[in-house]
Design a protein around this motif. Structure first.
Motif, short mmCIF file in Angstrom:
data_model
loop_
_atom_site.label_atom_id
_atom_site.label_comp_id
_atom_site.label_asym_id
_atom_site.label_seq_id
_atom_site.Cartn_x
_atom_site.Cartn_y
_atom_site.Cartn_z
N LEU A 31 8.55 2.73 9.82
CA LEU A 31 8.60 2.84 8.53
C LEU A 31 7.74 1.83 7.69
N ALA A 32 7.07 0.99 8.36
CA ALA A 32 6.00 0.20 7.46
C ALA A 32 4.87 0.98 7.35
N VAL A 33 4.69 1.92 8.13
CA VAL A 33 3.20 2.58 8.20
C VAL A 33 3.04 3.07 6.71
N TYR A 34 4.08 3.76 6.17
CA TYR A 34 3.75 4.52 4.87
C TYR A 34 3.50 3.37 3.67
N PRO A 35 4.37 2.17 3.46
CA PRO A 35 3.93 1.34 2.38
C PRO A 35 2.54 0.46 2.76
N TRP A 36 2.34 0.35 4.13
CA TRP A 36 0.94 -0.36 4.41
C TRP A 36 -0.17 0.32 4.04
N VAL A 37 -0.06 1.79 4.13
CA VAL A 37 -1.39 2.51 3.71
C VAL A 37 -1.47 2.56 2.36
N MET A 38 -0.39 2.36 1.52
CA MET A 38 -0.46 2.26 -0.07
C MET A 38 -0.84 1.15 -0.57
N PHE A 39 -0.52 -0.06 0.11
CA PHE A 39 -0.41 -1.42 -0.69
C PHE A 39 -2.00 -1.63 -0.77
N PRO A 40 -2.21 -2.31 -2.05
CA PRO A 40 -3.59 -2.80 -1.93
C PRO A 40 -4.09 -3.77 -0.97
N ARG A 41 -5.32 -3.46 -0.71
CA ARG A 41 -6.13 -4.15 0.46
C ARG A 41 -7.21 -5.30 0.08
N VAL A 42 -6.45 -6.03 -0.81
CA VAL A 42 -7.39 -7.22 -1.66
C VAL A 42 -6.34 -8.35 -1.77
N PRO A 43 -6.83 -9.45 -1.65
CA PRO A 43 -6.33 -10.72 -1.96
C PRO A 43 -5.68 -10.69 -3.35
N ASP A 44 -4.51 -11.06 -3.45
CA ASP A 44 -3.78 -11.08 -4.70
C ASP A 44 -3.55 -9.51 -5.37
N VAL B 168 -1.28 -6.57 -6.10
CA VAL B 168 -0.19 -6.39 -6.83
C VAL B 168 0.17 -4.84 -6.68
N PRO B 169 1.46 -4.33 -6.12
CA PRO B 169 1.63 -3.14 -6.05
C PRO B 169 1.91 -2.45 -7.47
N SER B 170 1.43 -1.46 -7.75
CA SER B 170 1.74 -0.87 -9.02
C SER B 170 2.93 -0.21 -8.97
N GLU B 171 3.38 0.16 -10.31
CA GLU B 171 4.71 0.73 -10.44
C GLU B 171 4.82 2.14 -9.92
N LYS B 172 3.45 3.00 -9.81
CA LYS B 172 3.38 4.24 -9.18
C LYS B 172 3.74 4.12 -7.62
N LEU B 173 3.08 3.08 -7.03
CA LEU B 173 3.05 2.83 -5.59
C LEU B 173 4.97 2.43 -5.25
N LEU B 174 5.45 1.46 -6.21
CA LEU B 174 6.79 1.25 -5.99
C LEU B 174 7.65 2.46 -5.96
N ALA B 175 7.15 3.28 -7.17
CA ALA B 175 8.02 4.67 -7.34
C ALA B 175 7.99 5.25 -5.82
N ARG B 176 6.88 5.71 -5.17
CA ARG B 176 6.53 6.25 -4.06
C ARG B 176 7.37 5.80 -2.80
#
Length: 332
Positions: free
Chosen positions: A238-251, A253-261
């Motif tokens: 279940l972690a693979v889907y949020p992992w692929v969307m999450f920003p790959r940079v230090p600091d 911050v997930p966007s509202e669109k990412l959190l909605a997905r």
């Protein structure tokens, strides 16, 4: 004679191998689709049938999981799940060995699927989540050949760490930092207690499946690319889907669109299949485990991709990001 790390056969060459070893008639069209961890080709026969050929790469983990993969796919299909099944060679084997300059590599043929990737529409994400839940329910009754690999912390975290520590672009100061991160990550997961196990797809990030509409206009999902399949943690799957969307940079911050997905995914999965609280709490930690797995895969491919596939500044950013992910929480 020069030693070869990994060669890339042409689509026409792969077509000739398939004509020789598969009893499906002449190949009239072939196309090299992509080079990722493996090399993938589209095949079209004179009969009109289409298929996908996968030339397995030499993986840092060891031998490919061919027999298990083929039997697991057959089981999922028999249980009513839409998956791309293995198409055996005319001798009944699930793969044929192809002689290449670097040695022999197995070539597998799979059913062709059509459709579109999951995308960001909520109804498509929900279909993807329900389909993944159906895979996990159906996998519980699998009794076929055992998997070569368990998707446990040794496979996902500790072995990748050792490959990472051998990367020539890793500095001496970074080695103990990665070791400490992995140790703390293991401890955090252990503190959560016993976690659920399922028969995992292993790489369900939303683009190893297609979504289509049935005759009634309902979304249906079909899965492919089970090269990483095996028994393992539900929380990792279940972690693979949020992992692929999450920003790959230090600091990051997930966007509202990412959190909605993410909300559409986890809500639909939990409606289809209950998830214990400990597994939900472990998902964010397994996002970091997934990143260690990826870094280990990259390190294992340095002979093929080169050391600059993971330069020093990239690795330094990984330490910052993984340190921040130690306290990452996902809304449930």
């Amino acid at each position: 004679m020069l030693e070869i790390a990994q060669s890339t056969p042409t689509a026409d060459a792969i077509a000739r191998v398939i004509e020789l070893h598969h009893d499906r008639g002449p190949v009239v069209a072939s196309e090299f689709l992509r080079r990722s961890f493996n090399q993938v080709y589209r095949i079209e026969f004179a009969s009109g049938q289409r298929a996908v050929a996968r030339l397995c790469a030499q993986r840092p983990r060891g031998e490919p999981n061919l027999v298990f993969e083929a039997h697991a796919l057959a089981h999922w299909f028999e249980q009513g799940c839409a998956v791309s099944r293995c198409l055996p060679a005319k001798n009944g084997q699930v793969a044929v060995d192809v002689a290449l300059p670097e040695g022999r590599r197995p070539l597998m043929l799979f059913e062709y699927l059509s459709g579109e990737f999951t995308g960001d529409a909520p109804d498509r994400i929900q279909a993807f989540a329900r389909g993944l839940a159906a895979l996990h329910d159906a996998g519980a009754s699998y009794r076929g050949p055992a998997s070569r690999y368990m998707l446990d912390l040794d496979y996902l975290l500790h072995q990748p760490l050792q490959r990472l520590l051998g990367a020539p672009t890793l500095t001496a100061e970074m080695r103990p930092q990665f070791e400490a991160l992995a140790r703390r990550l293991h401890e955090q997961i252990a503190e959560l207690g016993e976690l659920s196990q399922v028969l995992c797809h292993g790489d369900a990030h939303g683009e190893n499946n297609f979504v289509t509409l049935d005759a009634q206009g309902a979304h249906q999902v079909a899965f492919f690319d089970f090269d990483e399949a095996g028994p393992g943690y539900l929380a990792y799957e279940l972690a693979v889907y949020p992992w692929v969307m999450f920003p790959r940079v230090p600091d990051g911050v997930p966007s509202e669109k990412l959190l909605a997905r993410w909300a559409a995914f986890v809500t639909a999965y939990r409606e289809a299949r209950p998830v214990p609280e400990a597994d939900l709490a472990a998902i964010a930690r397994f996002m970091a485990v997934r990143q260690f797995w990826l870094l280990g895969e990259y390190a294992g491919r340095i002979p093929t991709w080169g050391s600059q596939a993971m330069p020093t500044d990239f690795l330094r950013r990984q330490i910052t990001m993984l340190t921040q992910w130690e306290t990452l929480e996902l809304p449930m």
